[in-house]
Write a protein that holds these residues in place. Structure first.
Motif, PDB file in Angstrom:
ATOM      1  N   ARG A   1      27.803  -2.234  51.052  1.00 35.74           N
ATOM      2  CA  ARG A   1      29.058  -1.284  50.658  1.00 35.74           C
ATOM      3  C   ARG A   1      28.852   0.290  51.404  1.00 35.74           C
ATOM      4  N   LEU A   2      29.794   0.432  51.989  1.00 38.10           N
ATOM      5  CA  LEU A   2      29.876   1.818  52.879  1.00 38.10           C
ATOM      6  C   LEU A   2      31.110   2.583  52.278  1.00 38.10           C
ATOM      7  N   ASP A   3      30.337   3.954  51.689  1.00 36.98           N
ATOM      8  CA  ASP A   3      31.522   4.882  51.148  1.00 36.98           C
ATOM      9  C   ASP A   3      31.368   5.864  52.269  1.00 36.98           C
ATOM     10  N   ILE A   4      32.499   6.400  52.372  1.00 40.15           N
ATOM     11  CA  ILE A   4      32.718   7.524  53.507  1.00 40.15           C
ATOM     12  C   ILE A   4      33.388   8.516  52.839  1.00 40.15           C
ATOM     13  N   PRO A   5      32.945   9.777  52.859  1.00 38.98           N
ATOM     14  CA  PRO A   5      33.546  11.191  52.215  1.00 38.98           C
ATOM     15  C   PRO A   5      34.511  11.420  53.026  1.00 38.98           C
ATOM     16  N   ILE A   6      35.769  11.612  52.615  1.00 37.26           N
ATOM     17  CA  ILE A   6      36.874  12.319  53.272  1.00 37.26           C
ATOM     18  C   ILE A   6      37.248  13.656  52.941  1.00 37.26           C
ATOM     19  N   PHE A   7      37.546  13.725  51.578  1.00 36.68           N
ATOM     20  CA  PHE A   7      38.028  14.958  51.034  1.00 36.68           C
ATOM     21  C   PHE A   7      37.639  14.905  49.636  1.00 36.68           C
ATOM     22  N   ASN A   8      36.527  15.974  48.936  1.00 33.09           N
ATOM     23  CA  ASN A   8      36.473  16.084  47.706  1.00 33.09           C
ATOM     24  C   ASN A   8      36.712  17.515  47.173  1.00 33.09           C
ATOM     25  N   ARG A   9      37.654  18.029  47.805  1.00 31.61           N
ATOM     26  CA  ARG A   9      38.396  19.468  47.166  1.00 31.61           C
ATOM     27  C   ARG A   9      37.396  20.529  47.326  1.00 31.61           C
ATOM     28  N   MET A  10      36.684  20.331  48.347  1.00 29.63           N
ATOM     29  CA  MET A  10      35.863  21.636  48.918  1.00 29.63           C
ATOM     30  C   MET A  10      34.420  21.852  48.157  1.00 29.63           C
ATOM     31  N   GLN A  11      34.331  20.719  47.074  1.00 26.18           N
ATOM     32  CA  GLN A  11      33.177  20.805  46.563  1.00 26.18           C
ATOM     33  C   GLN A  11      31.593  20.683  47.236  1.00 26.18           C
ATOM     34  N   THR A  12      31.776  19.807  48.399  1.00 25.48           N
ATOM     35  CA  THR A  12      30.558  19.788  49.158  1.00 25.48           C
ATOM     36  C   THR A  12      30.332  21.170  49.742  1.00 25.48           C
ATOM     37  N   LYS A  13      31.426  21.715  50.513  1.00 28.15           N
ATOM     38  CA  LYS A  13      31.317  22.935  51.258  1.00 28.15           C
ATOM     39  C   LYS A  13      30.718  24.303  50.473  1.00 28.15           C
ATOM     40  N   VAL A  14      31.256  24.265  49.164  1.00 29.66           N
ATOM     41  CA  VAL A  14      30.877  25.198  48.187  1.00 29.66           C
ATOM     42  C   VAL A  14      29.307  25.093  47.885  1.00 29.66           C
ATOM     43  N   SER A  15      28.961  23.826  47.923  1.00 26.65           N
ATOM     44  CA  SER A  15      27.565  23.628  47.376  1.00 26.65           C
ATOM     45  C   SER A  15      26.562  23.951  48.509  1.00 26.65           C
ATOM     46  N   VAL A  16      26.879  23.551  49.668  1.00 23.70           N
ATOM     47  CA  VAL A  16      26.171  24.257  50.687  1.00 23.70           C
ATOM     48  C   VAL A  16      26.153  25.544  50.871  1.00 23.70           C
ATOM     49  N   ASP A  17      27.345  26.214  50.809  1.00 27.25           N
ATOM     50  CA  ASP A  17      27.188  27.685  50.894  1.00 27.25           C
ATOM     51  C   ASP A  17      26.341  28.347  49.799  1.00 27.25           C
ATOM     52  N   LYS A  18      26.485  27.753  48.709  1.00 30.00           N
ATOM     53  CA  LYS A  18      25.605  28.289  47.301  1.00 30.00           C
ATOM     54  C   LYS A  18      24.144  28.120  47.692  1.00 30.00           C
ATOM     55  N   ALA A  19      23.794  26.948  48.468  1.00 29.54           N
ATOM     56  CA  ALA A  19      22.387  26.855  48.547  1.00 29.54           C
ATOM     57  C   ALA A  19      22.086  27.619  49.712  1.00 29.54           C
ATOM     58  N   LYS A  20      22.794  27.912  50.736  1.00 29.93           N
ATOM     59  CA  LYS A  20      22.250  28.915  51.573  1.00 29.93           C
ATOM     60  C   LYS A  20      22.435  30.290  51.248  1.00 29.93           C
ATOM     61  N   ILE A  21      23.223  30.598  50.266  1.00 28.76           N
ATOM     62  CA  ILE A  21      22.886  31.906  49.691  1.00 28.76           C
ATOM     63  C   ILE A  21      21.674  32.000  48.842  1.00 28.76           C
ATOM     64  N   ASN A  22      21.480  31.125  48.134  1.00 28.77           N
ATOM     65  CA  ASN A  22      20.264  31.003  47.243  1.00 28.77           C
ATOM     66  C   ASN A  22      18.843  31.177  48.159  1.00 28.77           C
ATOM     67  N   LYS A  23      18.821  30.594  49.324  1.00 25.26           N
ATOM     68  CA  LYS A  23      18.079  30.696  50.090  1.00 25.26           C
ATOM     69  C   LYS A  23      17.586  31.929  50.818  1.00 25.26           C
ATOM     70  N   GLU A  24      18.689  32.620  50.953  1.00 26.45           N
ATOM     71  CA  GLU A  24      18.620  34.269  51.239  1.00 26.45           C
ATOM     72  C   GLU A  24      18.035  34.927  50.116  1.00 26.45           C
ATOM     73  N   ARG A  25      18.458  34.749  48.882  1.00 29.68           N
ATOM     74  CA  ARG A  25      18.036  35.507  47.715  1.00 29.68           C
ATOM     75  C   ARG A  25      16.369  35.123  47.695  1.00 29.68           C
ATOM     76  N   ILE A  26      16.207  33.946  47.716  1.00 32.67           N
ATOM     77  CA  ILE A  26      14.664  33.512  47.688  1.00 32.67           C
ATOM     78  C   ILE A  26      13.663  34.197  48.713  1.00 32.67           C
ATOM     79  N   ALA A  27      14.393  34.244  49.843  1.00 32.65           N
ATOM     80  CA  ALA A  27      13.578  34.890  50.838  1.00 32.65           C
ATOM     81  C   ALA A  27      13.273  36.593  50.641  1.00 32.65           C
ATOM     82  N   TYR A  28      14.170  36.992  49.890  1.00 33.96           N
ATOM     83  CA  TYR A  28      13.993  38.660  49.745  1.00 33.96           C
ATOM     84  C   TYR A  28      12.948  38.332  48.395  1.00 33.96           C
ATOM     85  N   SER A  29      12.926  37.572  47.787  1.00 32.18           N
ATOM     86  CA  SER A  29      11.909  37.381  46.773  1.00 32.18           C
ATOM     87  C   SER A  29      10.463  37.368  46.994  1.00 32.18           C
ATOM     88  N   LEU A  30      10.403  36.616  48.203  1.00 32.00           N
ATOM     89  CA  LEU A  30       9.045  36.643  49.114  1.00 32.00           C
ATOM     90  C   LEU A  30       8.931  38.047  49.654  1.00 32.00           C
TER      91      LEU A  30
END
Length: 457
Positions: free
Chosen positions: A334-363
């Protein structure tokens, strides 16, 4: 009679145990070790490591295929479809179906790999957090232990002063009775004795509070608790390390706070990879095994086989025969191909990047805090050492002044008030030296702590 004997034995045991507990004096190493083994916060944090181990096991399981079995029991009333011929029949039936299904994810954008790496980091992070807690508790134990020793020395000084003043009261009382001294001198000495006894009470209270603080940290009763005396030698940390930068450089490479902050950054990078995995297709493989049994109510489980030319035969078609004859298999991809999920993946990636910057400041903040703490401790240690040297000089001077004042007082040149002024300066000098000594020892213990040296040495 027997009850009295038992009571006497138990009472003797209790008295023996109580006496042992009161006679025991705890060493610094025993206090630290006891705290490491029995502190509730440490035990709770140690369980976080066990939870991290379970997360790792769970992450490993993502690479394995699953296996599920099922069984059904059905009753059908009215028109049904014959499972063999597909014909519509008006009949009541009951049936069973059985099967096994398995599946495994072959590719999901390396999501499982990133989760596994996060679980590994989780174990390291929980162990570092446990070490941080142990270090903090060890420092607190050492601080409380030294505080007890400080108050013990102050108590000795206070007791000596009370004893000296009591002797003076006797001496002055005899001189007053013989008419050599005025009665006002006796009143002044008696007032000084009352002041010394008050100081003794205050020091005793401080010692009791110091003992209470250590026993509360050890989470044991303070009843009969006492510690061993330590022969303190002046540490050489300031001699070996000419600046705080040397200590900071070592701590930067070895302190668990910094290592944990660095692990948090690695973990945040993996979180970005996990979020990005939703952009990729997911490929999975599955397989199954199934069979079924069908029974017509009021009829025997038989099967008519044959044809018009050769004739028809009626054969048994019981439960096990149907289970065997109806056995089937399936497998597939079975092959599932993501096409459009209402920008949820993009938001998750952007939030993860922001969190990385915040943690870098913590270091960065952790490094700044470490530097500030070490620089402050180093400055405090230098100041404490200077204070200790100054207190030694002051004490020696006050001893000489007291010696001269005592001769003047005994010869009648100095009155009681003036003499007590000199003696109070001596007492204060002794107290200042004791405080300076323990302050210096503790501040250098903090520096040793950041150099990774055992605090019990």
């Amino acid at each position: 009679m027997n009850r009295n004997i038992v009571t006497t034995v138990l009472l003797s045991i209790f008295i023996s145990i109580s006496g042992f507990a009161q006679d025991k004096k705890w060493s610094l190493e025993e206090c630290v070790n006891y705290a490491m083994e029995n502190n509730i916060s440490i035990k709770q944090t140690a369980l976080d490591t066990d939870l991290a181990d379970q997360d790792l096991i769970n992450a490993k399981g993502n690479f394995l295929p699953n296996l599920n079995g099922y069984a059904t029991q059905d009753w059908n009333f009215g028109t049904i479809t014959n499972q063999r011929t597909g014909n519509q029949l008006a009949a009541d039936t009951r049936g069973n179906s059985f099967g096994l299904n398995t599946g495994v994810t072959l590719f999901n954008g390396f999501r499982n790999t990133s989760i596994y790496k996060q679980a590994q980091l989780g174990i390291e992070s929980s162990e570092l957090q446990l070490n941080i807690l142990k270090d903090n508790i060890s420092v607190n134990v050492v601080n409380q232990y030294l505080n007890i020793l400080l108050n013990k020395e102050n108590l000795k000084v206070a007791e000596e002063q009370v004893a000296i003043t009591e002797k003076q009261v006797i001496q002055v009382s005899e001189l007053v009775d013989s008419g050599v001294r005025p009665r006002a001198d006796l009143f002044e000495v008696e007032a000084q004795l009352a002041s010394d006894r008050e100081r003794l009470t205050n020091v005793q209270n401080s010692l009791d509070l110091a003992i209470l603080g250590l026993t509360q940290l050890l989470q044991i009763s303070n009843e009969g608790f006492d510690v061993e005396d330590i022969e303190l030698s002046l540490p050489e940390v300031l001699v070996k390390h000419k600046s705080s930068n040397e200590i900071y450089d070592y701590a930067l490479q070895n302190r668990p706070e910094i290592k944990k902050a660095e692990l948090d950054i690695e973990n945040s990078i993996l979180a970005i990879d996990i979020a990005k995995s939703a952009y990729y297709p997911t490929l999975s493989f599955g397989a199954g095994l199934r069979t079924y049994y069908q029974h017509f109510q009021g009829q025997e489980d038989v099967l008519i086989v044959g044809d018009i030319n050769s004739g028809f035969d009626i054969i048994s078609n019981d439960f096990w025969d149907q289970i065997d004859n109806n056995l089937g298999y399936n497998l597939g991809f079975r092959l599932d191909i993501p096409i459009f999920n209402r920008m949820q993946t993009k938001v998750s990636v952007d939030k993860a990047k922001i969190n990385k910057e915040r943690i870098a400041y913590s270091l960065d903040q952790a490094k700044q805090d470490l530097r500030s703490t070490i620089e402050q401790a180093y400055t405090d240690a230098k100041a404490a050492f200077k204070q200790f040297e100054a207190s030694q000089v002051s004490l020696n001077a006050q001893k000489e002044a007291f010696k001269n004042a005592q001769e003047s007082y005994n010869s009648g040149v100095m009155n009681s008030f003036e003499f007590e002024q000199v003696r109070n300066r001596l007492v204060n000098a002794e107290a200042n030296l004791i405080n300076a000594k323990y302050n210096f020892v503790f501040t250098t213990k903090v520096l040793d702590f950041y150099l990774g040296k055992p605090l019990t040495d």
